[in-house]
Motif scaffolding. Structure first.
Motif, PDB file in Angstrom:
ATOM      1  N   ARG A 103      21.881   4.156  12.508  1.00 55.37           N
ATOM      2  CA  ARG A 103      21.235   3.465  13.629  1.00 55.37           C
ATOM      3  C   ARG A 103      20.039   2.662  13.138  1.00 55.37           C
ATOM      4  NH1 ARG A 103      21.110   8.054  18.458  1.00 55.37           N
ATOM      5  NH2 ARG A 103      23.369   8.372  18.601  1.00 55.37           N
ATOM      6  N   VAL A 104      20.283   1.448  12.747  1.00 57.40           N
ATOM      7  CA  VAL A 104      19.225   0.591  12.208  1.00 57.40           C
ATOM      8  C   VAL A 104      18.193   0.257  13.279  1.00 57.40           C
ATOM      9  CG1 VAL A 104      18.731  -1.703  11.269  1.00 57.40           C
ATOM     10  CG2 VAL A 104      20.654  -0.373  10.379  1.00 57.40           C
ATOM     11  N   LYS A 105      18.655  -0.216  14.425  1.00 60.37           N
ATOM     12  CA  LYS A 105      17.729  -0.624  15.487  1.00 60.37           C
ATOM     13  C   LYS A 105      16.915   0.564  16.000  1.00 60.37           C
ATOM     14  CE  LYS A 105      20.401  -4.582  17.166  1.00 60.37           C
ATOM     15  NZ  LYS A 105      21.068  -5.195  18.335  1.00 60.37           N
ATOM     16  N   LYS A 106      17.565   1.696  16.171  1.00 56.55           N
ATOM     17  CA  LYS A 106      16.864   2.879  16.672  1.00 56.55           C
ATOM     18  C   LYS A 106      15.745   3.292  15.720  1.00 56.55           C
ATOM     19  CE  LYS A 106      17.687   7.615  18.326  1.00 56.55           C
ATOM     20  NZ  LYS A 106      16.766   8.319  17.437  1.00 56.55           N
ATOM     21  N   SER A 107      16.013   3.241  14.437  1.00 57.49           N
ATOM     22  CA  SER A 107      14.998   3.609  13.454  1.00 57.49           C
ATOM     23  C   SER A 107      13.798   2.672  13.525  1.00 57.49           C
ATOM     24  CB  SER A 107      15.599   3.587  12.053  1.00 57.49           C
ATOM     25  OG  SER A 107      14.641   3.975  11.093  1.00 57.49           O
ATOM     26  N   LEU A 108      14.039   1.379  13.741  1.00 63.50           N
ATOM     27  CA  LEU A 108      12.932   0.425  13.863  1.00 63.50           C
ATOM     28  C   LEU A 108      12.168   0.652  15.169  1.00 63.50           C
ATOM     29  CD1 LEU A 108      14.590  -2.807  12.431  1.00 63.50           C
ATOM     30  CD2 LEU A 108      12.751  -1.465  11.393  1.00 63.50           C
ATOM     31  N   HIS A 109      12.890   0.940  16.241  1.00 62.23           N
ATOM     32  CA  HIS A 109      12.219   1.220  17.516  1.00 62.23           C
ATOM     33  C   HIS A 109      11.278   2.409  17.383  1.00 62.23           C
ATOM     34  CE1 HIS A 109      15.635  -0.851  19.963  1.00 62.23           C
ATOM     35  NE2 HIS A 109      14.689  -1.704  19.611  1.00 62.23           N
ATOM     36  N   GLU A 110      11.670   3.374  16.598  1.00 63.50           N
ATOM     37  CA  GLU A 110      10.863   4.582  16.442  1.00 63.50           C
ATOM     38  C   GLU A 110       9.563   4.332  15.690  1.00 63.50           C
ATOM     39  OE1 GLU A 110      13.600   7.214  14.578  1.00 63.50           O
ATOM     40  OE2 GLU A 110      14.546   7.829  16.473  1.00 63.50           O
ATOM     41  N   GLN A 111       9.430   3.177  15.067  1.00 58.51           N
ATOM     42  CA  GLN A 111       8.185   2.849  14.358  1.00 58.51           C
ATOM     43  C   GLN A 111       7.121   2.297  15.302  1.00 58.51           C
ATOM     44  OE1 GLN A 111       8.440   4.014  11.239  1.00 58.51           O
ATOM     45  NE2 GLN A 111      10.544   4.389  11.962  1.00 58.51           N
ATOM     46  N   GLU A 112       7.512   1.963  16.518  1.00 63.29           N
ATOM     47  CA  GLU A 112       6.578   1.339  17.450  1.00 63.29           C
ATOM     48  C   GLU A 112       5.579   2.355  18.004  1.00 63.29           C
ATOM     49  OE1 GLU A 112       8.219  -2.094  19.936  1.00 63.29           O
ATOM     50  OE2 GLU A 112       9.909  -0.692  19.824  1.00 63.29           O
ATOM     51  N   PRO A 113       4.410   1.869  18.454  1.00 64.31           N
ATOM     52  CA  PRO A 113       3.429   2.771  19.062  1.00 64.31           C
ATOM     53  C   PRO A 113       3.989   3.456  20.304  1.00 64.31           C
ATOM     54  CG  PRO A 113       2.442   0.632  18.573  1.00 64.31           C
ATOM     55  CD  PRO A 113       3.917   0.481  18.358  1.00 64.31           C
ATOM     56  N   SER A 168       0.868  -1.181   0.000  1.00 60.63           N
ATOM     57  CA  SER A 168       0.000   0.000   0.000  1.00 60.63           C
ATOM     58  C   SER A 168       0.899   1.223   0.000  1.00 60.63           C
ATOM     59  CB  SER A 168      -0.934   0.006   1.210  1.00 60.63           C
ATOM     60  OG  SER A 168      -0.220   0.102   2.393  1.00 60.63           O
ATOM     61  N   ALA A 169       0.797   2.017  -1.035  1.00 64.08           N
ATOM     62  CA  ALA A 169       1.765   3.080  -1.293  1.00 64.08           C
ATOM     63  C   ALA A 169       2.019   4.032  -0.118  1.00 64.08           C
ATOM     64  CB  ALA A 169       1.342   3.865  -2.535  1.00 64.08           C
ATOM     65  N   PRO A 170       0.988   4.555   0.583  1.00 64.96           N
ATOM     66  CA  PRO A 170       1.267   5.503   1.666  1.00 64.96           C
ATOM     67  C   PRO A 170       2.158   4.913   2.751  1.00 64.96           C
ATOM     68  CG  PRO A 170      -1.049   5.547   1.077  1.00 64.96           C
ATOM     69  CD  PRO A 170      -0.456   4.362   0.386  1.00 64.96           C
ATOM     70  N   HIS A 171       1.898   3.659   3.118  1.00 63.45           N
ATOM     71  CA  HIS A 171       2.676   3.045   4.176  1.00 63.45           C
ATOM     72  C   HIS A 171       4.058   2.633   3.675  1.00 63.45           C
ATOM     73  CE1 HIS A 171      -1.582   2.475   5.425  1.00 63.45           C
ATOM     74  NE2 HIS A 171      -1.081   3.020   6.503  1.00 63.45           N
ATOM     75  N   ASP A 172       4.149   2.227   2.421  1.00 62.75           N
ATOM     76  CA  ASP A 172       5.451   1.915   1.838  1.00 62.75           C
ATOM     77  C   ASP A 172       6.364   3.125   1.927  1.00 62.75           C
ATOM     78  OD1 ASP A 172       4.598  -0.590   1.218  1.00 62.75           O
ATOM     79  OD2 ASP A 172       4.342  -0.245  -0.923  1.00 62.75           O
ATOM     80  N   SER A 173       5.862   4.299   1.592  1.00 62.96           N
ATOM     81  CA  SER A 173       6.699   5.502   1.568  1.00 62.96           C
ATOM     82  C   SER A 173       7.219   5.829   2.952  1.00 62.96           C
ATOM     83  CB  SER A 173       5.909   6.680   0.991  1.00 62.96           C
ATOM     84  OG  SER A 173       4.797   6.996   1.814  1.00 62.96           O
ATOM     85  N   LEU A 174       6.411   5.626   3.984  1.00 62.32           N
ATOM     86  CA  LEU A 174       6.857   5.899   5.342  1.00 62.32           C
ATOM     87  C   LEU A 174       7.935   4.916   5.776  1.00 62.32           C
ATOM     88  CD1 LEU A 174       3.450   6.749   7.047  1.00 62.32           C
ATOM     89  CD2 LEU A 174       5.277   8.329   6.415  1.00 62.32           C
ATOM     90  N   SER A 175       7.833   3.658   5.346  1.00 63.45           N
ATOM     91  CA  SER A 175       8.871   2.678   5.659  1.00 63.45           C
ATOM     92  C   SER A 175      10.174   3.024   4.950  1.00 63.45           C
ATOM     93  CB  SER A 175       8.405   1.277   5.251  1.00 63.45           C
ATOM     94  OG  SER A 175       7.285   0.893   6.005  1.00 63.45           O
ATOM     95  N   ILE A 176      10.070   3.518   3.733  1.00 59.44           N
ATOM     96  CA  ILE A 176      11.266   3.951   2.994  1.00 59.44           C
ATOM     97  C   ILE A 176      11.939   5.114   3.708  1.00 59.44           C
ATOM     98  CG2 ILE A 176      12.042   5.042   0.854  1.00 59.44           C
ATOM     99  CD1 ILE A 176       9.951   3.328  -0.611  1.00 59.44           C
ATOM    100  N   VAL A 177      11.145   6.055   4.207  1.00 54.85           N
ATOM    101  CA  VAL A 177      11.701   7.170   4.972  1.00 54.85           C
ATOM    102  C   VAL A 177      12.439   6.655   6.205  1.00 54.85           C
ATOM    103  CG1 VAL A 177      11.116   9.177   6.394  1.00 54.85           C
ATOM    104  CG2 VAL A 177      10.032   8.867   4.157  1.00 54.85           C
ATOM    105  N   ALA A 178      11.849   5.665   6.879  1.00 53.68           N
ATOM    106  CA  ALA A 178      12.501   5.092   8.065  1.00 53.68           C
ATOM    107  C   ALA A 178      13.841   4.472   7.700  1.00 53.68           C
ATOM    108  CB  ALA A 178      11.588   4.046   8.704  1.00 53.68           C
TER     109      ALA A 178
END
Length: 435
Positions: A126-136, A107-117
């Motif tokens: 900081r790979v792990k930090k970027s993934l942590h920032e996606q959490e609620p 789904s394009a909107p969510h894909d773009s946000l993952s690309i930004v991350a």
């Protein structure tokens, strides 16, 4: 290493987010990000470490190519394929941590946000930090994660490794509890709202209403919710007004399915329960002038309204909020039911034990302060509508466990919703033991 953008290339086989992966490399100039001279970088090792332990986040690592990556990571001839798998893994897990695992692939909107991350992870290193920032950001989510970590870490080393590898089986100690936590972590990931600083939260399986102000519980009450075949829906809205001594306009479905058979046998039913009969223009009709035996599900040209009073099914207070289900939060004339632990008795509306106390609080803004306006109309037993100056947000949700004060509390899955989420979370081919 230059990344081809030909989707027919075998390196793009069986990806979760093919479109997002291709789009990332198009933006990135087709450059490798995980390998240098066909050897994995520290960045790749960081992502592998995160994937190895995704069970601590309530996710299964093999949903993100973990075994395939580990099998080929040190094979130079497989470097291109492994590069693609690592990127797809990052984008997938970023999506799943931010939005849940249900609908969001391709789904394009969510894909773009993952690309930004991913771009931020590369810029910051900081790979792990970027993934942590996606959490609620919800406190409840963070506490449940703590409960999950405790549950996993209390296992023996051998059992813990099985669990981290994604084994789902009831022979593993505490497996049901771990699945229950993971299912509810997934619910929090699916939340797509930022809650107001002050709000009402109703947890259906807990049969509780809580008023939060700046993350602190200011008010609490037991509630009654819908039966399994007349479920209270999950929704978000705002309470805008309070009705004192309200009418109850009976939903047509209840009239047809429950009341009509009674009225056709007992003409005193309406009188005994204080119901008025209204025509289509809202005019009150004489109850004894109607031949109910002529009425049916296909022919019912009138409506029923229960007059105000302490015997009214809505009690003496109703809280109105906009929603497509025509449900309310209201008082009740059946107070005895609050003594029961499992309280799923209604047609979908939410009955509140402390309705009067909540009304005072919503008007005054202080738990211990009474509203003179509400007190006056309750004393007069007079019908009145009070509009709130500041509408109160209300969130009705379904969570079957919570972690607070170092204790995991489990609630009955009254609507049998856990297993459906578990099957999506763990894949339908995997045994699911949540009950």
């Amino acid at each position: 290493m230059t990344i081809p953008l030909d989707t027919t290339d075998i390196v793009f086989h069986s990806l979760n987010n093919l479109r997002a992966t291709l789009h990332f490399y198009a933006l990135n100039g087709r450059k490798s990000i995980w390998f240098n001279n066909n050897k994995p970088t520290l960045r790749a090792d960081s992502l592998r470490s995160f994937l190895r332990n995704t069970r601590y986040y309530g996710l299964l690592r093999n949903n993100y190519h973990y075994e395939s990556i580990e099998r080929i990571i040190y094979q130079p001839e497989e470097a291109l394929r492994c590069e693609i798998l690592l990127t797809d893994a990052f984008l997938s897990i970023a999506n799943d941590l931010k939005y849940g695992r249900r609908l969001y692939k391709d789904s394009a909107p969510h894909d773009s946000l993952s690309i930004v991350a991913l771009q931020q992870a590369l810029e910051q290193g900081r790979v792990k930090k970027s993934l942590h920032e996606q959490e609620p950001a919800f406190t409840e989510y963070r506490l449940l994660k703590t409960a999950l970590q405790i549950a996993i870490d209390t296992l023996t080393a051998e059992t813990r490794q099985l669990l981290l590898a994604g084994v789902i089986h009831d022979s593993i100690a505490t497996q049901k509890e771990i699945q229950l936590i993971e299912v509810n972590l997934e619910r929090w990931r699916r939340e797509n709202l930022t809650y107001a600083s002050r709000y009402i939260f109703i947890n259906i399986p807990a049969f509780t209403l809580q008023v939060y102000d700046a993350n602190k519980v200011m008010f609490e009450s037991r509630v009654i919710v819908g039966t399994p075949d007349k479920q209270t829906p999950e929704l978000s809205s705002s309470i805008e007004c309070i009705s004192i001594y309200p009418y109850w306009h009976v939903p047509q479905k209840i009239i047809i399915e429950e009341y009509l058979p009674i009225m056709q046998k007992d003409t005193t039913f309406l009188l005994r329960n204080n119901f008025e009969v209204l025509d289509r223009n809202g005019k009150i009709l004489r109850r004894d002038s109607i031949d109910w035996k002529q009425f049916s599900a296909n022919y019912f040209p009138v409506s029923l309204r229960q007059r105000e009073g302490v015997e009214n099914s809505l009690g003496v207070i109703k809280f109105t909020f906009d929603n497509p289900y025509a449900i309310y939060l209201h008082d009740t004339n059946a107070k005895r039911l609050f003594r029961n632990n499992v309280r799923a008795y209604s047609h979908g509306c939410i009955r509140l034990e402390k309705a009067e106390e909540l009304a005072h609080y919503l008007v005054t803004g202080k738990p211990e302060e009474r509203s003179k306006v509400i007190a006056r109309y309750l004393q007069q037993k007079k019908q009145h509508i009070i509009s709130l100056e500041d509408p109160m947000p209300i969130y009705i949700r379904y969570f079957t466990c919570e972690y607070a004060n170092a204790r995991l509390t489990k609630y009955t899955d009254i609507y049998r919703k856990d297993k459906a989420i578990a099957r999506l979370l763990y894949n339908s081919a995997t045994p699911v033991i949540v009950e």
